[in-house]
Design an enzyme around this catalytic site. Structure first.
Site, mmCIF file in Angstrom:
data_model
loop_
_atom_site.group_PDB
_atom_site.id
_atom_site.type_symbol
_atom_site.label_atom_id
_atom_site.label_comp_id
_atom_site.label_asym_id
_atom_site.label_seq_id
_atom_site.Cartn_x
_atom_site.Cartn_y
_atom_site.Cartn_z
ATOM 1 N N THR A 77 46.632 -1.051 64.743
ATOM 2 C CA THR A 77 46.543 -1.735 64.643
ATOM 3 C C THR A 77 47.075 -3.356 62.985
ATOM 4 O O THR A 77 47.125 -1.697 62.344
ATOM 5 C CB THR A 77 44.290 -2.114 63.970
ATOM 6 O OG1 THR A 77 43.984 -1.728 65.352
ATOM 7 C CG2 THR A 77 44.330 -3.250 63.362
ATOM 8 N N GLY A 113 42.753 5.914 60.429
ATOM 9 C CA GLY A 113 41.881 6.535 59.953
ATOM 10 C C GLY A 113 42.547 8.044 59.224
ATOM 11 O O GLY A 113 43.648 8.580 59.749
ATOM 12 N N GLU A 144 38.813 1.127 68.957
ATOM 13 C CA GLU A 144 38.976 1.493 70.266
ATOM 14 C C GLU A 144 38.944 -0.001 71.343
ATOM 15 O O GLU A 144 38.949 0.351 72.110
ATOM 16 C CB GLU A 144 37.937 2.489 70.893
ATOM 17 C CG GLU A 144 38.726 3.809 71.438
ATOM 18 C CD GLU A 144 39.750 3.720 70.560
ATOM 19 O OE1 GLU A 144 40.166 4.154 69.214
ATOM 20 O OE2 GLU A 144 41.371 4.032 70.985
#
Ligand SMILES: CCCCCCCCCCCCCCCCCCC/C=C/C(=O)SCCNC(=O)CCNC(=O)[C@H](O)C(C)(C)COP(=O)(O)OP(=O)(O)OC[C@H]1O[C@@H](n2cnc3c(N)ncnc32)[C@H](O)[C@@H]1OP(=O)(O)O
Ligand SMILES: Cc1cc2nc3c(=O)[nH]c(=O)nc-3n(C[C@H](O)[C@H](O)[C@H](O)COP(=O)(O)OP(=O)(O)OC[C@H]3O[C@@H](n4cnc5c(N)ncnc54)[C@H](O)[C@@H]3O)c2cc1C
Length: 662
Positions: A147, A186, A429
């Site tokens: 992303t 993350g 997701e």
């Protein structure tokens, strides 16, 4: 002294009422007695590590301290996993003990959940041999960086560029605009030294679409960003505080050719691009994780339900009858209505996950034999189930929180944090609407095939049946309700298709017609998901090996799910099935009967999730029901209670009061 004798008496009474063997339920839920034993044994081993216990609740730590504590515990946990594997020669059993240790999200989640699987799924055997041993042993730590600030949903629009330089046999990574910066991955903030970077591939000025590349971004010794890398953390969020989400940009950063993960498509030394058999295989890790999220939803619904049901058994407030003592709030039918659907849904998601896991495993096997026929069905089903289960699970957790009244608002109930984590899955997701529209594409194709009388994949074959059969009278049975949901899906798919046709007849092109019909398309996908969830969960219950006592209760739960959703979506059923007002009234009564029938087993059912206190991490939900004692004990841990008078009194309050006298 046994645990029971230390328990809150209400919970003792509740447990005595239970009509089935809780251990049988636990073993069924987790697969077998052996699986339960192994899981508990592993959880014991983790919880025995003293260093994993927090001195004070996480909420009192600063953002930075919380992260550092998260990394500290994640590394210790990693050692426990490694030792277990060395001793038993296999991975630890599936468990949720990370929740007891990290409380929020591990900074290694993306390493284990997406970095390693992407190398395994997208790398050639040589690449796997090079990277996997290092990644699995944590010599390197990675994340999945897809992303960007400007694009998350539309991944073909990503702006990170990987330009192949045949002279040096390298890719040059660049983020030419602010919107091209990676944003969200993350562990990226301060934890990882590697990542899978998803970037647009350019060779000789020609674009070849998006592909995954491995990039080392930090020095392994100093952890400093390598030259050409700009990396950092994105700051506090609604949840995921310890996930260490980060940003990343490259400035002419070179990586060797072999760092493009080339299982699907390849770039040869001279810059020749060799296309893969299906470019969507590049999206494979996302499909796997979407399947996993359905399983996560089961866990979060179980966690919230356990806390709220136990609390509701302990909490007394008001009277049902003036002549009787104050009632347990669990005796109010409205409370049962709020909570039992969470218990039932956890079972539904668990069965849906097991069903999807099988579908996933089959398709992966077929892909390894170059067979792709069932990939679209897998993608479409994973998309809609992930979308619907995550949104529903988020709402269930929030309902459980509200059902705990004021105490549900306390951080120490663990319900606010659980909500933040659960609801994130609606977006990550694959954002919910976007995924439902992916399923809608599949449904429209299936519908067109059905109109031509073609054979359809199993998950949509009901469309063909509904098309062939004339609508039969409604039956108020679980099987009848499943059929009813299939009729709703059929009706909505047909209506959405006809709406697209209508707009096209008015002269709109397909894309505009699609957009104008998209609210209906999303609803059709939701209805399709509900039909799957109802069918799969009812079949699972009917074919289960449970004893008659347990089977009765599991059937009640499954029927509760079916009836709840019938009543919630009665308008749709009236529109698209043969249900009548009288049938709905019978089902409303049946629903109330189910709540009453489940009530004596409510505590037994949540005990059957076997979530230990350390995982629940809640003042309201622990096994012994010492709710008020725990609330007070936790409150006393507040730093503000470590001093009799806070310095702000002398600095601000006293001067204010004195000024007021003048
Ligand atoms: C042993 C068995 C194991 C079983 C399973 C085990 C499960 C293990 C669980 C592990 C869980 C661990 C959890 C830990 C990780 C948690 C992570 C949390 C952190 C979050 C991370 C992230 O968010 S990462 C970033 C995620 N990003 C997205 O999801 C982006 C969403 N967008 C997209 O996916 C795409 O852009 C798109 C699908 C919306 C559109 O793509 P595109 O524009 O290229 O396609 P089109 O719309 O034009 O469609 C073209 C065509 O392709 C088909 N298609 C699209 N995607 C796929 C696919 N993935 N697979 C197959 N086919 C696909 C699409 O349907 C179209 O088909 P048509 O026939 O043309 O209609
Ligand atoms: C907690 C968390 C962790 C994450 N971790 C990672 C990670 O580790 N790695 C990573 O790469 N990413 C990660 N992400 C990013 C995540 O995958 C994206 O945020 C997600 O895919 C949604 O994309 P977006 O943010 O671009 O939303 P957008 O697409 O901008 O969505 C905004 C709105 O636009 C609508 N919309 C967008 N496109 C369409 C369309 N075609 N039709 C109709 N409506 C549309 C959506 O429905 C939504 O309402 C994470 C996100 C979160 C919240």
């Amino acid at each position: 002294m046994s645990t029971e004798t230390k328990c809150n008496p209400d919970l003792v009474r509740e447990r005595a009422k239970c009509t089935f063997d809780v251990n049988e339920l636990i073993n069924l839920f987790y697969g077998s007695e052996k699986a339960t034993k192994e899981r508990r044994h592993f959880e014991d081993a983790v919880l025995a590590v003293k260093e994993l216990k927090d001195a004070i609740p996480e909420e009192y730590l600063s953002h930075k301290e919380r992260y550092e504590n998260g990394v500290r515990k994640a590394t210790i946990l990693r050692d426990v996993y490694r030792d277990y594997k060395a001793k038993h020669n296999r991975d630890p059993p599936p468990n949720q003990i990370t929740k007891a240790v990290i409380k929020d999200i591990s900074p290694f989640l993306l390493h284990n959940g997406m970095f390693v699987p992407t190398i395994a799924g997208q790398g050639t055997p040589e690449q796997q041999a090079e990277w996997l041993p290092k990644a699995e042993s944590m010599q390197i730590i990675g994340t999945y960086a897809q992303t960007e600030l400007g694009h998350g949903s539309f991944i073909r629009g990503l702006e990170t560029i990987a330009t192949y330089d045949p002279k040096t046999e390298e890719f040059v990574l660049n983020n030419p605009t602010l919107t091209s910066f990676k944003w969200w991955p993350g562990g990226l903030g301060s934890t990882v030294n590697h990542c899978v970077v998803v970037a647009q591939l350019y060779i000789n000025g020609k674009s070849h679409g998006i592909h995954p590349f491995i990039a080392q971004i930090r020095d392994l010794d100093t952890h400093k960003p390598l030259p050409g890398v700009k990396v950092g953390e994105i700051g506090p969020k609604m949840g995921f505080q310890t996930a260490n989400n980060g940003f990343l940009g490259f400035d002419n950063f070179r990586i060797p050719r072999k760092n493009m993960l080339m299982k699907n498509a390849q770039v040869l030394k001279d810059g020749t691009f060799v296309k893969g058999i299906n470019e969507k295989l590049t999206y494979g890790t996302m499909v796997m994780v979407r399947v996993g999220i359905v399983g996560d939803c089961s866990f979060y619904a179980a966690l919230a339900a356990t806390i709220a049901v136990r609390y509701s058994a302990v909490r007394h407030q008001s009277h049902i009858k003036a002549s009787e003592p104050e009632a347990q709030i669990l005796d109010y039918l409205t409370q049962q209505h709020k909570l039992f659907i969470a218990v039932a849904s956890s079972h539904v998601y668990r069965n849906a996950y097991l069903w999807m896991e099988k579908m996933y495993t089959n398709v992966m096997k077929e892909l390894s034999q170059d067979k792709q026929d069932n990939l679209p069905e897998l993608h479409a089903t994973a998309c809609c189930l992930k979308a619907v289960c995550s949104r529903d699970a988020g709402s269930l957790v929030e309902e459980c929180r509200l059902a705990c009244g004021g105490h549900g608002y306390m951080a120490s109930s663990n319900l606010p944090l659980t909500y933040g984590v659960t609801i994130a899955a609606v977006t990550y997701e694959g954002e919910r609407t976007v995924l439902l529209l992916q399923t809608a594409r599949y449904l429209m194709k299936a519908w067109m095939a059905a109109l031509k009388g073609k054979v359809l994949s199993p998950s949509v074959s009901y469309l063909l049946n509904s098309l062939k059969e004339s609508k039969k009278p409604w039956q108020n049975t679980p099987e009848g309700i499943v059929k009813g949901f299939q009729h709703v899906s059929f009706g909505k798919v047909k209506a959405a298709y006809e709406t697209i046709q209508k707009y096209m007849k008015q002269g709109k092109d397909y894309e505009d017609a699609w957009n104008l019909a998209s609210v209906q398309l999303v609803k059709a996908s939701e209805a399709h998901s509900r039909a799957i969830l109802c069918e799969v969960s009812w079949e699972a219950v009917c074919s289960s090996s449970a004893s008659p006592n347990l089977s009765r209760v599991l059937q009640q739960l499954a029927q509760l799910y079916l009836t709840y959703w019938t009543l919630e979506t009665s308008g749709d059923l009236l529109l698209y099935s043969n249900i009548t007002k009288d049938d709905l009234i019978i089902l409303r009564d049946k629903y109330e009967e189910l709540l009453v029938a489940i009530r004596p087993n409510a505590v037994g059912l949540v005990d059957g999730f076997d979530l230990r206190d350390e995982i629940l991490n809640s003042t309201l939900g622990s096994y012994d029901g010492r709710v008020y004692e725990r609330l007070m004990e936790e409150a006393l841990k507040s730093p503000l209670n470590q001093e009799t008078v806070n310095s702000s009194f002398h600095k601000y309050l006293k001067p204010m009061m004195e000024k007021a006298k003048l």
